[in-house]
Design a protein around this motif. Structure first.
Motif, PDB file in Angstrom:
ATOM      1  N   THR A 286      26.330 147.790  56.208  1.00 26.01           N
ATOM      2  CA  THR A 286      26.272 147.050  57.465  1.00 26.01           C
ATOM      3  C   THR A 286      25.099 146.082  57.423  1.00 26.01           C
ATOM      4  O   THR A 286      23.970 146.469  57.119  1.00 26.01           O
ATOM      5  CB  THR A 286      26.103 148.011  58.655  1.00 26.01           C
ATOM      6  OG1 THR A 286      27.171 148.961  58.638  1.00 26.01           O
ATOM      7  CG2 THR A 286      26.131 147.251  59.968  1.00 26.01           C
ATOM      8  N   ARG A 287      25.402 144.822  57.700  1.00 25.91           N
ATOM      9  CA  ARG A 287      24.377 143.776  57.732  1.00 25.91           C
ATOM     10  C   ARG A 287      24.512 142.985  59.025  1.00 25.91           C
ATOM     11  O   ARG A 287      25.545 143.036  59.697  1.00 25.91           O
ATOM     12  CB  ARG A 287      24.543 142.819  56.545  1.00 25.91           C
ATOM     13  CG  ARG A 287      24.299 143.435  55.172  1.00 25.91           C
ATOM     14  CD  ARG A 287      24.506 142.391  54.084  1.00 25.91           C
ATOM     15  NE  ARG A 287      24.085 142.860  52.772  1.00 25.91           N
ATOM     16  CZ  ARG A 287      24.885 143.468  51.902  1.00 25.91           C
ATOM     17  NH1 ARG A 287      26.155 143.688  52.216  1.00 25.91           N
ATOM     18  NH2 ARG A 287      24.432 143.860  50.723  1.00 25.91           N
ATOM     19  N   GLY A 288      23.475 142.235  59.335  1.00 24.58           N
ATOM     20  CA  GLY A 288      23.552 141.341  60.479  1.00 24.58           C
ATOM     21  C   GLY A 288      24.620 140.284  60.251  1.00 24.58           C
ATOM     22  O   GLY A 288      24.783 139.788  59.132  1.00 24.58           O
ATOM     23  N   LEU A 289      25.370 139.940  61.286  1.00 28.06           N
ATOM     24  CA  LEU A 289      26.441 138.957  61.173  1.00 28.06           C
ATOM     25  C   LEU A 289      25.863 137.551  61.204  1.00 28.06           C
ATOM     26  O   LEU A 289      25.150 137.179  62.134  1.00 28.06           O
ATOM     27  CB  LEU A 289      27.446 139.134  62.311  1.00 28.06           C
ATOM     28  CG  LEU A 289      28.610 138.142  62.352  1.00 28.06           C
ATOM     29  CD1 LEU A 289      29.497 138.317  61.129  1.00 28.06           C
ATOM     30  CD2 LEU A 289      29.430 138.329  63.624  1.00 28.06           C
ATOM     31  N   ASN A 290      26.171 136.777  60.171  1.00 26.20           N
ATOM     32  CA  ASN A 290      25.755 135.379  60.122  1.00 26.20           C
ATOM     33  C   ASN A 290      26.893 134.525  60.669  1.00 26.20           C
ATOM     34  O   ASN A 290      27.929 134.361  60.024  1.00 26.20           O
ATOM     35  CB  ASN A 290      25.429 134.977  58.679  1.00 26.20           C
ATOM     36  CG  ASN A 290      24.859 133.575  58.585  1.00 26.20           C
ATOM     37  OD1 ASN A 290      25.507 132.613  58.975  1.00 26.20           O
ATOM     38  ND2 ASN A 290      23.640 133.459  58.068  1.00 26.20           N
ATOM     39  N   ASN A 291      26.735 133.995  61.864  1.00 28.88           N
ATOM     40  CA  ASN A 291      27.818 133.263  62.526  1.00 28.88           C
ATOM     41  C   ASN A 291      28.165 131.950  61.835  1.00 28.88           C
ATOM     42  O   ASN A 291      29.250 131.397  62.060  1.00 28.88           O
ATOM     43  CB  ASN A 291      27.454 132.998  63.993  1.00 28.88           C
ATOM     44  CG  ASN A 291      27.508 134.269  64.823  1.00 28.88           C
ATOM     45  OD1 ASN A 291      28.484 135.007  64.767  1.00 28.88           O
ATOM     46  ND2 ASN A 291      26.449 134.546  65.580  1.00 28.88           N
ATOM     47  N   ALA A 292      27.262 131.447  60.999  1.00 24.28           N
ATOM     48  CA  ALA A 292      27.559 130.215  60.263  1.00 24.28           C
ATOM     49  C   ALA A 292      28.436 130.486  59.051  1.00 24.28           C
ATOM     50  O   ALA A 292      29.003 129.559  58.466  1.00 24.28           O
ATOM     51  CB  ALA A 292      26.263 129.539  59.828  1.00 24.28           C
ATOM     52  N   GLY A 293      28.553 131.757  58.668  1.00 24.53           N
ATOM     53  CA  GLY A 293      29.404 132.113  57.542  1.00 24.53           C
ATOM     54  C   GLY A 293      28.712 131.955  56.203  1.00 24.53           C
ATOM     55  O   GLY A 293      27.494 131.825  56.103  1.00 24.53           O
TER      56      GLY A 293
END
Length: 455
Positions: free
Chosen positions: A225-232
């Motif tokens: 589980t990692r932080g979601l990077n909204n920029a992809g």
């Protein structure tokens, strides 16, 4: 007594990156319908082959699965009258063979679950996503702080890797991305060694490697589980794609691909090399670099999926470097994959061949020398540069790079874990060498060059 001890056979994990090829052998009339007999082969060995039996409607179903790709594929049209005529069946057989050839030449379509199930139903009819959700749900039962919010289907290229949006009850506003994947064919550690290695990876810190929020593994696979990077990912950036869309829809036929500025290619390339150098110095080679597991945050690279090697997963570019016997070490694999990432950054599209001998004349001279030292036919025959040599190359060795980091690199593990990792990497390289030998011998027998084979 030892005589009566049960021997538990080791599970054989399928390598999903091995190329599937097929050829039509016959057509037969079954209860008034034409059924095509197709021989399918995995990899270069003829003994790893089987037959499937398909009707025209099966091809229509497969074709419909490609609608999100935006590609125009030459499926022959349906015919209601005269469809049992011998001459028509012969013509359609040729047309369907051509259709499958085109599908299998496209790396994204060829690796899709729809194609795998069509050609190899015995191995790919498992409900992978449902099983992944079961494993994740069971693992999170003992973790009171985390819960699954919803699945994010098919955003990656691996058939056995599944993504879920999760939240931490302590900080519910933070979006987290959980990725579950089954073990791969290069899994060589026992469960105790895996647990120790996973725990160690969870503590890894580096300015160019994304930190891990939470991770766990068992005898079937593991999740991180990692932080979601909204920029992809870097690939999303190049393709101007929305990160949460399906892999096939995002990348098969992107409409607005754009290369990165040369200065960014040099900067990001330098940062990637620093991360790779750190991992190799610590005895944790990556082996899985591609534009889909790189994110950019505040103009800094962050590598993802560092755990892939421990889980025994095959590399994205394995179908390419398995063709070149000089790429036998994990460092050489990392360098080769790095070359593909550089190519994609500067030209705005992936290199869909194992080598490149005709770079665009617009490619800057310093970058050209880097790419030729990695991706040319000559380089793949004679050997690739080391990570250290690339870091000292004038294209990356720029005094303007900021060498100060707010996050200090950190990675420590026990002597036992270090030895377990060393043995695992050694066995991984041995399997690669064995497969390269088989591919080379098969290529000599057929008299075909494999340098332009598709991924």
């Amino acid at each position: 007594m030892a005589v009566f001890e049960k021997r538990i056979p080791k599970k054989v994990y399928l390598d999903d990156t091995q190329v599937l090829t097929c050829s039509f052998e016959n057509a037969q009339n079954i209860q008034g319908h034409t059924e095509y007999v197709i021989r399918v082969q995995r990899g270069p060995l003829p003994e790893k082959s089987w037959h499937i039996y398909k009707r025209y409607n099966d091809f229509v179903t497969l074709h419909n699965a490609f609608q999100t790709s935006g590609l125009s594929l030459p499926l022959p049209p349906k015919k209601l009258l005269g469809n049992m005529d011998r001459e028509f069946i012969a013509e359609r057989r040729v047309a369907l063979q051509n259709y499958l050839n085109i599908v299998l030449m496209n790396p994204i379509l060829a690796s899709s679950l729809s194609v795998k199930r069509f050609l190899d139903p015995d191995n790919y009819s498992t409900p992978f996503h449902e099983l992944a959700l079961q494993h994740v749900s069971m693992a999170l039962r003992s973790e009171a702080n985390y819960e699954v919010v919803k699945p994010i289907p098919e955003i990656g290229w691996r058939l056995r890797k599944h993504y879920f949006l999760v939240k931490n009850r302590v900080n519910p506003q933070d979006e987290l991305l959980l990725a579950w994947v089954e073990h791969g064919p290069d899994k060589y550690m026992d469960e105790k060694e895996l647990q120790a290695s996973f725990k160690t990876i969870g503590s890894l810190r580096h300015p160019y490697i994304q930190s891990i929020e939470f991770l766990s593994c068992n005898e079937v696979g593991g999740f991180v589980t990692r932080g979601l990077n909204n920029a992809g990912s870097l690939r999303d950036l190049i393709c101007s794609a929305k990160p949460k869309l399906q892999f096939m829809k995002k990348y098969t036929n992107p409409k607005q691909c754009k290369p990165l500025p040369v200065s960014d290619v040099a900067l990001f390339g330098h940062q990637i090399l620093e991360a790779l150098m750190f991992l190799h110095e610590k005895g944790l080679p990556f082996g899985h670099l591609h534009s889909g597991n790189i994110v950019i945050e505040n103009h800094k690279v962050k590598l993802l999926d560092i755990e892939n090697g421990v889980l025994g997963l095959p590399s994205y570019y394995r179908p390419y470097f398995v063709q070149h016997r000089k790429i036998q070490t994990l460092e050489a694999v990392d360098v080769y994959c790095f070359g593909h990432v550089l190519f994609e950054m500067i030209f705005g599209h992936p290199l869909h061949e194992s080598v490149c001998d005709n770079l665009s004349p617009n490619c800057p001279s310093l970058l050209r020398s880097v790419l030729e030292s990695i991706l040319s036919s000559e380089a793949c025959k004679k050997g690739l540069p080391t990570i250290g040599a690339l870091l000292s190359h004038p294209f990356f060795n720029n005094s303007s790079y900021d060498s100060s980091h707010s996050e200090r690199p950190h990675f420590k593990y026990s002597t036992h874990t270090k030895e377990a990792l060393r043995v695992a990497w050694q066995k991984t390289e041995s399997r690669l060498k064995e497969e390269q030998k088989i591919v080379c011998e098969a290529s000599k027998k057929t008299g075909k060059s494999s340098s332009t084979s598709q991924l």
